[in-house]
Design a protein around this motif. Structure first.
Motif, PDB file in Angstrom:
ATOM      1  N   THR A 113      47.521   7.339  70.855  1.00  0.00           N
ATOM      2  CA  THR A 113      47.770   7.258  69.421  1.00  0.00           C
ATOM      3  C   THR A 113      49.094   7.908  69.079  1.00  0.00           C
ATOM      4  OG1 THR A 113      46.567   9.310  69.063  1.00  0.00           O
ATOM      5  CG2 THR A 113      45.314   7.284  68.902  1.00  0.00           C
TER       6      THR A 113
ATOM      7  N   LEU B  53      51.539  10.144  66.356  1.00  0.00           N
ATOM      8  CA  LEU B  53      51.579  11.044  65.200  1.00  0.00           C
ATOM      9  C   LEU B  53      52.739  10.594  64.339  1.00  0.00           C
ATOM     10  CD1 LEU B  53      50.577  13.483  63.715  1.00  0.00           C
ATOM     11  CD2 LEU B  53      52.113  14.894  65.046  1.00  0.00           C
TER      12      LEU B  53
ATOM     13  N   ASP C  89      46.170   5.381  65.083  1.00  0.00           N
ATOM     14  CA  ASP C  89      47.208   6.347  64.730  1.00  0.00           C
ATOM     15  C   ASP C  89      46.627   7.665  64.232  1.00  0.00           C
ATOM     16  OD1 ASP C  89      49.948   4.345  63.433  1.00  0.00           O
ATOM     17  OD2 ASP C  89      48.736   4.150  65.226  1.00  0.00           O
ATOM     18  N   ILE C  90      47.403   8.720  64.441  1.00  0.00           N
ATOM     19  CA  ILE C  90      47.173  10.001  63.771  1.00  0.00           C
ATOM     20  C   ILE C  90      48.371  10.200  62.858  1.00  0.00           C
ATOM     21  CG2 ILE C  90      46.807  12.482  64.038  1.00  0.00           C
ATOM     22  CD1 ILE C  90      44.580  10.764  65.211  1.00  0.00           C
TER      23      ILE C  90
ATOM     24  N   THR D  43      43.165  16.698  67.608  1.00  0.00           N
ATOM     25  CA  THR D  43      42.587  15.359  67.737  1.00  0.00           C
ATOM     26  C   THR D  43      42.370  14.989  69.195  1.00  0.00           C
ATOM     27  OG1 THR D  43      44.814  14.386  67.619  1.00  0.00           O
ATOM     28  CG2 THR D  43      43.560  14.546  65.569  1.00  0.00           C
TER      29      THR D  43
ATOM     30  N   VAL E 262      40.419   9.672  66.547  1.00  0.00           N
ATOM     31  CA  VAL E 262      41.477   8.685  66.329  1.00  0.00           C
ATOM     32  C   VAL E 262      41.352   8.089  64.930  1.00  0.00           C
ATOM     33  CG1 VAL E 262      41.538   8.109  68.786  1.00  0.00           C
ATOM     34  CG2 VAL E 262      40.113   6.757  67.261  1.00  0.00           C
TER      35      VAL E 262
ATOM     36  N   VAL F  88      43.141   8.679  61.965  1.00  0.00           N
ATOM     37  CA  VAL F  88      43.026   9.681  60.897  1.00  0.00           C
ATOM     38  C   VAL F  88      44.368   9.865  60.202  1.00  0.00           C
ATOM     39  CG1 VAL F  88      42.424  12.059  60.336  1.00  0.00           C
ATOM     40  CG2 VAL F  88      41.251  10.885  62.207  1.00  0.00           C
ATOM     41  N   ARG F  89      44.309  10.001  58.892  1.00  0.00           N
ATOM     42  CA  ARG F  89      45.490  10.406  58.121  1.00  0.00           C
ATOM     43  C   ARG F  89      45.243  11.814  57.592  1.00  0.00           C
ATOM     44  NH1 ARG F  89      45.802   6.611  54.963  1.00  0.00           N
ATOM     45  NH2 ARG F  89      47.744   5.547  55.562  1.00  0.00           N
TER      46      ARG F  89
END
Length: 689
Positions: free
Chosen positions: A388, A390, A532-533, A559, A570, A572-573
């Motif tokens: 993922t 950042l 994505d993170i 994470t 995984v 997460v915003r």
């Protein structure tokens, strides 16, 4: 005139005969005195003990040979799915490839995956239909299977001949000749066959395939088309010109046939490599070359497989650099390097996969700047162990070397294509070896972009691997190449965690001495199956680099571990509503403050587990079909496709990865060693356990 250089890779599904073909090519070119057999553990290209023991290719082996005044660098790539990253890396350094298709099984899962990789990489491809020494296997059926499955029309350029049920010769379509074995086992021209009155059938067969080649080539050459329409003969040189244009198209593929085991079809294939592959590209004159592979030799240390972009004599080599030929596990020094050629390189600084080394009066400065940029970015990584990224909302994504690129324009790295599915806890046998083991694991992770290491504060590590075979090989190499004694636990499935709902915001404060910082943070799930993170925060526009590094690395590490400890969190915003810090705060302090905030923010009840599901493709004799199918269903597998030809049973099924540990042993026992299978990741689904 400089000797032409061609860099080629050889790809196939497991057990299609890829390494055996490599051995035969080297034997035909005079590089080895006899071809080694994979079954006997004597294959030249499989030099690692783990390769000899398992009978599979693990690392992309490099060999060199000369054929018809062309210099070839030959890369034998792994066929096992656990080592797919090796294939990806090899394709960055070649102009062409041979894709081996077994006539026994036709196009299989890894055959199709390899062909797609070749097309995506725009690597010129020649097919070789192998294992035709068995008269029960049909060349025509294999060609139909290729066209239906790969979606391209194979243009056959060599045809096997049989006598009393055994392969005895090859017919070469382009040269209109017949090839037989010499006493030494090398293919030679059969000079007397054209005057043989009994060769009428062979001449008719050659004319049939020559006319087919003319028909296909006429689509790419107007002169050939004109002669064909007038029913006039097309000379071989003109046909070759048309076939070169055909080979560069997406609709057709040049195809050869034979038997690697028996050594038939090799000469025609290698000659085709000198005919149909493109020349090496023109490189930037300021570049010394590019790192395409990292290797480690005990007693020597780390070396780089390196593709040169310049011609340089030894006296002109930059200080601290050494170049050699790599032959199995031996380094043979050279006195010059040539543009496009591949060498083993020892450099005065640590290199990275894909790194371009520049040649100028201050060699190394740009490379050191690259490393410094990566260090300055600290832990602003583009990915965690789940692949993922950042991402800061509204600003640049940072790639693996710390160089900013515009959102959406970052080319995905090889590592992003491979999600580790297993995690295994590893610890030192002796506490005094801790630093050495940690360095060794770091080197292995740099050598294999599909392998990741997660350090735990308890003094051990988690190894994240694509599969069980990769894990076994890494542990064996850790001991053999680095002299590390470690104790490994049982591998566990690496799940994924996803937020069920929005959480927060929460407040957290951390203080050491005069330094104090506080944060207010919330999190929400991303839509769909995004991995994505992401980070949204107004303060980032003004924050110093070390503050950003601390915040980002804390979120990535949090994470990475996940909430339940079974895999990464995984999709997460994170939104930072407020972040305050005193002057002089260090990144570790900032990381601690943020990590504690995430621990307070996300609780076990806030996440849903997702488990990896594999697509299993299997074939076995029909008399074992019931037992094999019953075993898959007992593993919570869902059979979705069944086919058969009366002799062989084919099926595809979706099976949870946690239920398929040790499947190789189980299916071997059920089918008495006759079943062949492969697996690939299908995706993740909500866990029911």
């Amino acid at each position: 005139m400089k000797q032409p250089i061609r860099n080629i890779a050889i790809l196939a599904h497991v057990d299609a005969g890829k390494t055996t073909l490599s051995e035969r090519i080297l034997f035909a070119a005079g590089e080895i005195h006899r071809p080694g057999r994979v079954e006997d553990g004597l294959a030249t290209m499989d030099y690692m003990p783990e390769e000899k023991e398992r009978g599979i290719t693990i690392e992309s082996g490099v060999a060199h040979f000369e054929w018809k005044n062309t210099w070839f660098n030959f890369i034998d790539t792994p066929g096992h799915v656990d080592f797919g990253a090796e294939v990806d890396m090899a394709l960055t350094a070649v102009e062409g490839a041979v894709l081996v298709v077994s006539a026994a099984s036709g196009v299989e899962t890894q055959t199709l995956a390899s062909f797609r990789k070749l097309r995506e990489s725009r690597v010129r491809t020649i097919l070789f239909v192998n294992k035709l020494d068995n008269p029960d296997y049909s060349l025509d059926e294999t060609l139909i299977n290729i066209e239906e499955t790969l979606g391209v029309r194979p243009v056959l350029m060599s045809v096997p001949q049989f006598k009393n049920g055994k392969m005895c010769a090859m017919l070469d379509v382009l040269s209109q000749s017949r090839l037989v074995h010499s006493e030494s086992g090398i293919e030679i021209l059969d000079d007397g066959w054209e005057s043989d009155a009994g060769a009428t059938e062979e001449r008719t067969l050659l004319k049939k395939y020559y006319d087919e080649a003319v028909e296909f080539a006429s689509n790419f050459d107007d002169e050939i088309l004109s002669l064909a329409l007038e029913n006039k003969p097309v000379p071989p040189k003109m046909l070759l010109r048309g076939l070169k244009a055909l080979a560069a198209s997406d609709e057709y593929v040049i195809c050869y046939a034979g038997s690697a085991l028996e050594g038939f079809g090799i000469r025609s294939l290698v000659t085709a490599l000198s005919f149909f592959l493109p020349e090496v590209p023109t490189f930037d004159e300021n570049e010394l070359g590019q790192v395409v592979r990292l290797r480690h030799f005990r007693g020597v240390g780390e070396i780089s497989l390196f593709r040169s972009h310049v011609d340089l004599l030894r006296r002109d080599w930059p200080a601290g650099f050494e170049f050699s030929r790599l032959k199995a596990n031996m380094l043979l020094p050279v006195d010059e390097i040539r543009a496009g050629d591949i060498y083993a390189m020892v450099s005065p600084f640590e290199t990275e996969l894909g790194q371009v080394i520049y040649l100028n009066s201050e060699l190394g400065i740009r490379n050191e700047e690259l490393n410094a940029g990566r260090d300055a970015a600290g832990l602003m990584q583009s990915e965690n162990a789940a692949g993922t990224s950042l991402r800061a909302e509204g600003e640049a994504i940072y790639n693996a070397v710390g160089t900013a690129a515009q959102n959406g324009n970052v080319a995905p790295s090889i590592s992003e294509n491979y999600l580790p599915l297993l995690q295994t806890r590893v610890e030192c046998v002796r506490t005094e070896d801790y630093a050495h083991v940690e360095r060794s694991l770091s080197v292995l992770a740099r050598m294999d972009p599909s392998f990741r290491v997660q350090k735990d504060d308890g003094g051990f590590w988690y190894l994240h691997t694509v599969g069980e075979v990769q894990l076994d090989v890494l542990l064996a190499r850790l001991k053999r190449e680095f002299g590390c004694e470690v104790r490994a636990g049982s591998p566990e499935v690496r799940w994924q965690e996803r937020l069920c709902r929005e959480v927060g915001p929460v407040e957290n404060t951390f203080q050491i001495g005069p330094h104090k910082m506080s944060i207010s943070i919330s999190a929400s799930p991303l839509e769909g199956d995004a991995h994505d993170i992401r980070l949204s925060a107004e303060f980032m526009e003004k924050a110093p680099l070390e503050i950003l590094a601390g915040v980002r690395s804390a979120l990535l590490e949090s994470t990475e571990v996940g909430v339940l400890g079974k895999g990464p969190l995984v999709g997460v915003r994170f939104e930072v509503h407020r972040f305050e810090w005193t002057e002089g705060a260090l990144p570790p302090m900032i990381k601690k403050c943020c990590a504690d905030a995430v621990a307070k923010l996300v609780k076990p009840a806030d996440v849903q587990l997702y488990e990896p599901v594999m697509e299993l493709s299997l074939e076995c004799p029909v008399n074992f079909a019931g037992l094999v199918t019953g075993d898959i269903q007992a593993r919570d597998g869902k059979v979705k496709e069944i086919e058969g030809d009366g002799k062989t049973h084919f099926l595809k099924a979706d099976v949870p990865l946690r239920k398929i540990f040790g499947y190789a042993t189980g299916v071997r026992s059920i089918s008495k060693g006759t079943a062949l299978y492969s697996m690939k990741l299908l995706g993740y689904r909500p866990a029911t356990v």
